[in-house]
Design an enzyme around this catalytic site. Structure first.
Site, mmCIF file in Angstrom:
data_model
loop_
_atom_site.group_PDB
_atom_site.id
_atom_site.type_symbol
_atom_site.label_atom_id
_atom_site.label_comp_id
_atom_site.label_asym_id
_atom_site.label_seq_id
_atom_site.Cartn_x
_atom_site.Cartn_y
_atom_site.Cartn_z
ATOM 1 N N TYR A 73 3.757 -7.512 71.755
ATOM 2 C CA TYR A 73 3.522 -7.160 73.154
ATOM 3 C C TYR A 73 4.060 -8.188 74.139
ATOM 4 O O TYR A 73 4.267 -7.874 75.307
ATOM 5 C CB TYR A 73 2.033 -6.893 73.418
ATOM 6 N N GLY B 221 7.247 -7.530 76.505
ATOM 7 C CA GLY B 221 7.187 -6.882 77.807
ATOM 8 C C GLY B 221 5.994 -7.259 78.664
ATOM 9 O O GLY B 221 5.841 -6.767 79.773
ATOM 10 N N HIS B 222 5.131 -8.143 78.191
ATOM 11 C CA HIS B 222 3.902 -8.487 78.944
ATOM 12 C C HIS B 222 3.708 -9.991 78.995
ATOM 13 O O HIS B 222 2.947 -10.525 78.206
ATOM 14 C CB HIS B 222 2.696 -7.838 78.285
ATOM 15 N N PHE B 223 4.214 -10.685 79.814
ATOM 16 C CA PHE B 223 5.271 -10.432 80.789
ATOM 17 C C PHE B 223 6.445 -11.326 80.435
ATOM 18 O O PHE B 223 6.204 -12.475 80.100
ATOM 19 C CB PHE B 223 4.779 -10.774 82.191
ATOM 20 N N VAL C 138 1.300 -13.180 78.550
ATOM 21 C CA VAL C 138 -0.151 -13.091 78.684
ATOM 22 C C VAL C 138 -0.616 -11.968 77.762
ATOM 23 O O VAL C 138 -0.070 -10.867 77.795
ATOM 24 C CB VAL C 138 -0.556 -12.772 80.144
#
Length: 143
Positions: free
Chosen positions: A46, A49-51, A56
């Site tokens: 994840y 894309g986060h972030f 985070v």
């Protein structure tokens, strides 16, 4: 010393990589409480894309990790083996600080109500003793 390792966790709950979000269970009282651990790595899928540039851990995944710990507590009961715990509700969720790569999440879920296949757990996630998330999780156990 861990009570359950990753293989033993996978023997209890159906989650698998990349959605198995706990690494170990440190304490277990079947049907009552479990404490788990998640070592957050920069390699988590994840973080792509986060972030980008500011990784985070998504709050919803912290909640999911807490639910998985609660599922281990409930599904460790002899009459619950082979079943699945499903979300039925999330209440009073609060996020208090960011969870970053390198953090070790301590995930504690205590079952406060249980009647038949439905129950409620009070869940708290901490990093280095500081509360990062808390929520009341309602679950339903089924096939």
């Amino acid at each position: 010393m861990d009570v359950l390792n990753i293989q033993e966790i996978m023997d209890i709950i159906p989650h698998r990589n990349p959605f198995l979000l706990i690494d170990a269970i440190e304490e277990l009282e079947p049907g009552k409480k479990a404490v788990g651990r998640k070592c957050v790595s920069m390699n988590e899928p994840y973080f792509v894309g986060h972030f980008p540039g500011n990784p985070v851990m998504p709050g919803v995944l912290i909640i999911e990790a807490l639910a998985q710990v609660g599922a281990v507590a409930m599904l460790s009961l002899e009459d619950m083996k082979g079943k699945t715990a499903y979300f039925a509700g999330i209440n009073k969720a609060k996020f208090r600080q960011k969870v970053l790569p390198g953090d070790v999440l301590r995930l504690e879920t205590e079952i406060i109500k249980s009647k038949g296949p439905v129950g409620v757990g009070m869940a708290t996630a901490t990093v280095n003793g500081k509360k990062v998330c808390e929520a009341e999780l309602t679950f339903a156990i089924g096939q």
